[in-house]
Design a protein around this motif. Structure first.
Motif, short mmCIF file in Angstrom:
data_model
loop_
_atom_site.label_atom_id
_atom_site.label_comp_id
_atom_site.label_asym_id
_atom_site.label_seq_id
_atom_site.Cartn_x
_atom_site.Cartn_y
_atom_site.Cartn_z
N SER A 1 0.86 -1.30 0.13
CA SER A 1 -0.04 -0.38 0.05
C SER A 1 0.70 1.60 0.36
O SER A 1 1.01 2.24 -1.35
N VAL A 2 1.73 0.79 0.82
CA VAL A 2 2.70 2.14 0.48
C VAL A 2 3.47 2.80 -0.87
O VAL A 2 3.73 3.46 -1.13
N ILE A 3 3.85 1.14 -1.21
CA ILE A 3 5.19 1.66 -1.67
C ILE A 3 3.89 2.30 -3.63
O ILE A 3 3.99 3.09 -4.23
N LEU A 4 2.65 1.62 -3.59
CA LEU A 4 1.37 1.99 -3.80
C LEU A 4 1.10 3.73 -4.13
O LEU A 4 1.07 4.27 -4.76
N GLY A 5 1.24 4.58 -2.89
CA GLY A 5 0.95 5.17 -2.31
C GLY A 5 2.09 6.55 -3.01
O GLY A 5 1.84 7.37 -4.01
N VAL A 6 3.72 6.30 -3.16
CA VAL A 6 4.81 6.57 -3.61
C VAL A 6 4.53 6.68 -5.05
O VAL A 6 4.90 7.57 -5.57
N ILE A 7 4.07 5.87 -5.74
CA ILE A 7 4.67 5.51 -6.83
C ILE A 7 2.92 6.77 -7.85
O ILE A 7 3.25 7.29 -8.48
N TYR A 8 1.62 6.09 -7.04
CA TYR A 8 0.66 7.77 -7.74
C TYR A 8 1.26 8.84 -7.26
O TYR A 8 0.71 9.63 -8.30
N TYR A 9 1.78 8.89 -6.19
CA TYR A 9 2.39 10.68 -5.75
C TYR A 9 2.98 11.11 -6.85
O TYR A 9 2.99 12.24 -7.31
N VAL A 10 4.01 10.24 -7.35
CA VAL A 10 5.53 10.63 -8.04
C VAL A 10 4.50 10.79 -9.26
O VAL A 10 4.69 11.64 -10.23
N ALA A 11 3.49 9.89 -10.10
CA ALA A 11 2.28 10.03 -11.26
C ALA A 11 2.23 11.09 -11.02
O ALA A 11 1.90 12.17 -12.68
N ILE A 12 1.77 11.61 -10.14
CA ILE A 12 0.88 12.94 -9.88
C ILE A 12 1.40 13.99 -10.52
O ILE A 12 1.09 15.38 -11.02
N ILE A 13 2.50 13.84 -9.98
CA ILE A 13 3.61 15.39 -9.73
C ILE A 13 4.47 15.10 -11.22
O ILE A 13 4.50 16.44 -11.74
N ALA A 14 4.33 14.21 -11.72
CA ALA A 14 5.09 13.91 -13.66
C ALA A 14 3.68 14.27 -14.12
O ALA A 14 4.79 15.64 -14.80
N LEU A 15 3.26 14.30 -14.05
CA LEU A 15 1.65 14.36 -14.86
C LEU A 15 1.76 16.11 -14.93
O LEU A 15 1.07 16.42 -15.43
N GLY A 16 1.26 16.26 -13.52
CA GLY A 16 1.73 18.15 -13.10
C GLY A 16 2.38 18.18 -13.99
O GLY A 16 2.51 19.94 -14.42
N ALA A 17 3.72 18.57 -13.75
CA ALA A 17 5.00 19.22 -14.15
C ALA A 17 4.84 18.59 -15.52
O ALA A 17 5.23 19.85 -16.22
N GLY A 18 3.73 18.06 -16.11
CA GLY A 18 4.53 18.03 -18.31
C GLY A 18 3.51 18.47 -18.27
O GLY A 18 3.65 19.13 -19.72
N ALA A 19 2.41 18.19 -17.86
CA ALA A 19 1.06 19.77 -18.68
C ALA A 19 1.71 21.10 -18.20
O ALA A 19 1.13 21.54 -19.32
N SER A 20 2.67 21.27 -16.88
CA SER A 20 2.66 22.88 -17.12
C SER A 20 3.52 23.25 -18.23
O SER A 20 3.70 24.97 -18.73
N LEU A 21 4.61 21.93 -18.16
CA LEU A 21 5.48 22.53 -19.33
C LEU A 21 4.65 22.22 -20.69
O LEU A 21 5.47 23.06 -22.12
N MET A 22 3.95 21.92 -21.24
CA MET A 22 2.67 22.18 -22.57
C MET A 22 2.52 23.65 -22.80
O MET A 22 2.09 23.37 -24.09
N TYR A 23 2.15 23.79 -21.80
CA TYR A 23 1.63 25.32 -21.83
C TYR A 23 2.25 26.83 -21.92
O TYR A 23 2.75 26.90 -21.43
#
Length: 97
Positions: free
Chosen positions: A75-97
């Motif tokens: 559960s902890v590992i999946l939570g960390v992976i989830y938050y890293v993915a959200i941060i990466a998607l947010g950073a990637g989305a901010s670079l697109m605009y």
């Protein structure tokens, strides 16, 4: 059929003491340690409960403790992976605009 630990005479399996010599027998029931899937699932859904169960049962029920601990760890590992993915998607989305 069980035998007395003191004198060796046959006694009933559930006897608390030997009828011949009076010696006390082991009257504690065996601990059931099957490492069930349910404890791992509980540890996965509620990681703090899995950690607590792991710490409480690690000496008396090692298989069940391992299942709860692995569930909490997953559960902890999946939570960390989830938050890293959200941060990466947010950073990637901010670079697109």
């Amino acid at each position: 059929m069980a035998y007395c630990k003191n004198c060796g005479n046959p006694i009933d399996d559930n006897a608390i003491s030997c009828p011949k010599c009076g010696a006390m027998q082991n009257s504690t029931p065996p601990v059931v340690d099957n490492g069930g899937f349910g404890w791992g699932l509980l540890g996965c859904c509620i990681p703090i409960a899995g950690l607590i169960l792991f710490l409480v049962w690690k000496d008396t029920k090692p298989k069940t403790a391992k299942a709860a601990g692995i569930g909490a760890l997953v559960s902890v590992i999946l939570g960390v992976i989830y938050y890293v993915a959200i941060i990466a998607l947010g950073a990637g989305a901010s670079l697109m605009y």
